[in-house]
Write an enzyme that holds these catalytic residues in place. Structure first.
Site, mmCIF file in Angstrom:
data_model
loop_
_atom_site.group_PDB
_atom_site.id
_atom_site.type_symbol
_atom_site.label_atom_id
_atom_site.label_comp_id
_atom_site.label_asym_id
_atom_site.label_seq_id
_atom_site.Cartn_x
_atom_site.Cartn_y
_atom_site.Cartn_z
ATOM 1 C CG HIS A 150 -0.611 -0.010 2.616
ATOM 2 N ND1 HIS A 150 0.421 0.840 3.007
ATOM 3 C CD2 HIS A 150 -0.483 -1.082 3.432
ATOM 4 C CE1 HIS A 150 0.880 0.486 4.269
ATOM 5 N NE2 HIS A 150 0.301 -0.613 4.729
ATOM 6 C CG HIS A 191 3.829 -1.370 2.426
ATOM 7 N ND1 HIS A 191 2.839 -2.325 2.031
ATOM 8 C CD2 HIS A 191 3.936 -1.402 3.723
ATOM 9 C CE1 HIS A 191 2.386 -2.918 2.974
ATOM 10 N NE2 HIS A 191 3.012 -2.316 4.252
ATOM 11 C CB CYS A 221 -2.266 -6.492 19.375
ATOM 12 S SG CYS A 221 -2.876 -5.677 17.624
ATOM 13 C CB CYS A 273 1.078 -4.500 17.197
ATOM 14 S SG CYS A 273 0.281 -3.063 17.362
ATOM 15 C CB CYS A 327 -4.429 -2.662 19.498
ATOM 16 S SG CYS A 327 -3.181 -2.132 18.730
ATOM 17 C CG HIS A 369 -3.668 -3.147 14.601
ATOM 18 N ND1 HIS A 369 -2.406 -3.095 14.980
ATOM 19 C CD2 HIS A 369 -3.230 -3.188 13.136
ATOM 20 C CE1 HIS A 369 -1.588 -2.899 14.264
ATOM 21 N NE2 HIS A 369 -1.916 -2.896 13.067
ATOM 22 C CE LYS A 371 -6.438 3.902 10.992
ATOM 23 N NZ LYS A 371 -5.001 3.517 10.453
ATOM 24 C CE LYS A 426 -8.306 -3.034 0.851
ATOM 25 N NZ LYS A 426 -7.519 -4.275 1.722
HETATM 26 N N1 MSP Z 1 6.934 -5.950 9.440
HETATM 27 C C1 MSP Z 1 6.971 -4.778 10.179
HETATM 28 C C2 MSP Z 1 8.286 -4.030 10.144
HETATM 29 C C3 MSP Z 1 9.430 -4.575 10.650
HETATM 30 S S1 MSP Z 1 10.913 -3.870 10.287
HETATM 31 C C4 MSP Z 1 12.265 -4.647 10.983
HETATM 32 C C5 MSP Z 1 5.883 -3.764 9.696
HETATM 33 N N2 MSP Z 1 5.552 -3.916 8.724
HETATM 34 S S2 MSP Z 1 4.068 -3.040 8.090
HETATM 35 O O1 MSP Z 1 3.860 -3.856 6.787
HETATM 36 O O2 MSP Z 1 2.921 -3.323 8.916
HETATM 37 O O3 MSP Z 1 4.517 -1.652 8.056
HETATM 38 C C6 MSP Z 1 5.488 -1.100 7.770
HETATM 39 C C7 MSP Z 1 5.806 0.455 7.595
HETATM 40 O O4 MSP Z 1 4.581 1.091 6.748
HETATM 41 C C8 MSP Z 1 5.876 1.113 8.938
HETATM 42 O O5 MSP Z 1 6.949 2.046 8.763
HETATM 43 C C9 MSP Z 1 4.463 2.040 8.869
HETATM 44 O O6 MSP Z 1 4.879 3.056 9.410
HETATM 45 C C10 MSP Z 1 4.293 2.335 7.472
HETATM 46 N N3 MSP Z 1 2.893 2.803 7.031
HETATM 47 C C11 MSP Z 1 1.622 2.070 7.319
HETATM 48 N N4 MSP Z 1 0.535 2.960 7.020
HETATM 49 C C12 MSP Z 1 1.182 4.075 6.623
HETATM 50 C C13 MSP Z 1 0.814 5.166 6.089
HETATM 51 N N5 MSP Z 1 -0.603 5.365 6.142
HETATM 52 N N6 MSP Z 1 1.606 6.502 5.958
HETATM 53 C C14 MSP Z 1 3.006 6.136 5.992
HETATM 54 N N7 MSP Z 1 3.326 5.175 6.347
HETATM 55 C C15 MSP Z 1 2.649 4.105 6.822
HETATM 56 O O7 MSP Z 1 5.491 -2.826 10.852
#
Ligand code: MSP
Length: 506
Positions: free
Chosen positions: A17, A20, A125, A128, A143, A146, A296, A299
């Protein structure tokens, strides 16, 4: 000179998304910036393949775990490729070398008596992948990160890493290295997390509950807690514990979102201290993207921004530009397809692409397919040239994550000034008289040479379209190390084919 930049590794329970895409694109921009300064770079991004959440996602699709992980791994890699993220290493935590190194790290810490086995009752959770204290939950007992997932009551025997013996040392490290966590707001948040004694960190999961993980080297009935395993990627990517990793590790900077500050700012440094290893150089933290109006993304509201949809509608550079120009490290920023479209049309299209195509097409039409040579410079020419060098100089210096939007702002401001210069000099009038024709040549040369500098600076941010622009201008290869330098276009040289870089989109 080396620089090692990491992004978080992403859970594969869903498709990639915008969050990422964002961190990986920012990491790529920082990589390109530092390469332009002459640094040797290592950029890692990738996927976090273990844990309960991923295990259940595979089961929900009725897919064998390995097949599921291969499918998702490919999906993430494809998205980063389409985003022009020039990663040097794509992480998959299911890789054998990673698993062995993680087990080695655990054994080393276990041998120091820093890991204890005990019974634990707590709230878990899955979102997390963490145990929660009561004070971490909302009034409804959920949480806050979430809210749509139910937390679970769990009673289990597990292995725990002792944290409290390291708390003071970590606080001291933060005090001694004021830049270790940036921006400041997150350094303060981290200090807050360390203000109270730390509970031991649960670093295992019984196989009766979770099987997708790395087996504990000292107890076959357990797998490693997914965060312990995932954080270790930062070391295993540079081939720790084998010799050679040290010079990369010493220069390591983690880019992370604000929601994962605790694992990176508390768990990870303490794991490293427990293993007798040095801490990373820096944690650069960013805030989140929210939908238009500050809502926020979800979907059900239908305001989720899908990176692939944006690339298909507007092109990759529209997305990269928006993320770079409109991100804020210390506060949430808004994103929507409309906002991206507006910024693309009004900034990239109207201010940069348009000027390039007008000036270059004019030049080709009036000067026989060529860029004319410059005559003597007027005060206005000198002024705009100086302003362009000043506005782009920042891209020839080290950029921190939080500074990216300010550098983009100065590029847009100078693009406005260049448009004013072009309109005031009015080359279309100058061409009409033989006496002012030389002046016209100079204005065209100055405009296109200034645009070349802007485009060179933008190769760090929107490499695909900036590269095309430089080819249209028949510009020489971008110098490394890079600084804005005037007069690198050859007067009286052929221009390339001029195409519209940022066609208007409704
Ligand atoms: N797997 C763990 C990270 C392990 S690192 C050793 C994880 N994964 S995650 O897929 O849930 O999210 C990763 C990143 O995406 C986080 O840095 C999180 O802040 C970022 N984001 C998720 N939603 C976001 C937004 N809406 N905006 C910006 N970044 C966001 O956590």
């Amino acid at each position: 000179m080396k620089s090692y930049i990491t992004t978080p590794i992403y859970y594969v329970n869903g498709s990639p998304h915008i969050g990422h895409a964002f961190t990986s694109v920012m990491a790529d921009i920082l990589k390109r910036n530092r390469k332009a300064l002459g640094y040797e770079l290592m950029l890692s991004t990738g996927v976090d393949e273990h844990g309960q959440k991923n295990q259940e996602a595979a089961a929900d699709l009725g897919m064998p775990v390995e097949e599921f992980l291969d499918m998702r791994g490919k999906e993430f890699r494809d998205v980063f490729d389409r985003l022009d993220v020039a990663y040097d290493y794509f992480v998959r935590t299911s890789r054998d070398g990673h698993k062995e190194a993680v087990a080695g790290m655990e054994q080393a810490i276990f041998d120091k008596d820093l890991i204890v086995k005990k019974n634990y009752t707590g709230t878990y959770c899955k979102g997390c992948e963490e145990f929660k204290k009561e004070s971490d939950l909302t009034e409804e007992g959920q949480c806050p990160l979430h809210p749509t997932m139910q937390v679970e009551q769990t009673e289990e025997t597990n292995y725990f890493l002792k944290m409290e013996p390291f708390r003071e040392r970590l606080l001291q490290h933060i005090a001694d290295n004021p830049d270790w966590v940036q921006p400041e707001a997150f350094r303060n948040e981290l200090k807050q997390m360390l203000a109270e004694p730390l509970e031991d960190l649960c670093i295992s999961r019984p196989k009766t509950r979770v099987t997708l993980g790395i087996e504990l080297p000292f107890d076959q009935d357990f797998v490693t807690y997914v965060w312990f395993d995932a954080l270790a990627n930062y070391l295993t990517n540079v081939d720790w514990p084998n010799h050679g990793y040290e010079t990369w590790w010493a220069e390591c900077e983690h880019l992370i979102g604000k929601d994962i500050l605790k694992p990176h700012g508390v768990y990870w440094p303490i794991m490293l201290m427990a293993a007798g290893l040095p801490l990373p150089k820096k944690l650069s933290v960013h805030s989140h993207w929210v939908g238009a109006g500050g809502v926020k993304m979800s979907k059900s509201i239908g305001n989720v921004v899908d990176p692939i949809e944006v690339i298909e509608k507007l092109g990759v550079d529209a997305l990269r530009w928006y993320l770079a120009r409109h991100m804020r490290a210390d506060s949430d920023s808004q994103i929507s397809v409309d906002l991206i479209t507006q910024a693309y049309n009004s900034e990239l299209g109207n201010k940069i692409g348009n000027l390039l195509s007008r000036a270059a097409k004019f030049s080709k039409a009036r000067f026989d397919g060529k860029l004319p040579a410059s005559g003597p410079l007027s005060a206005e020419d000198e002024a705009i040239r100086k302003a362009v060098v000043e506005a782009t100089q920042g891209m020839g210096a080290w950029i921190n994550l939080a500074e990216i939007p300010a550098r983009m702002q100065s590029i847009i401001t100078i693009a406005d000034e260049m448009n004013n210069y072009f309109a005031e000099q009015a080359p279309w009038d100058l061409i009409k008289n033989e006496e002012t024709k030389e002046r016209c040549q100079t204005v065209i040369y100055v405009t296109l040479d200034c645009l070349r500098i802007v485009m060179e600076a933008l190769t760090q941010v929107i490499p695909a379209s900036a590269g095309k622009a430089l080819a249209m201008l028949n510009a020489p290869e971008v110098a490394c190390p890079w600084t804005p330098e005037l007069d690198k276009l050859q007067g009286d040289s052929e221009l390339g084919e001029i195409e519209t870089l940022y066609p208007r989109v409704q």
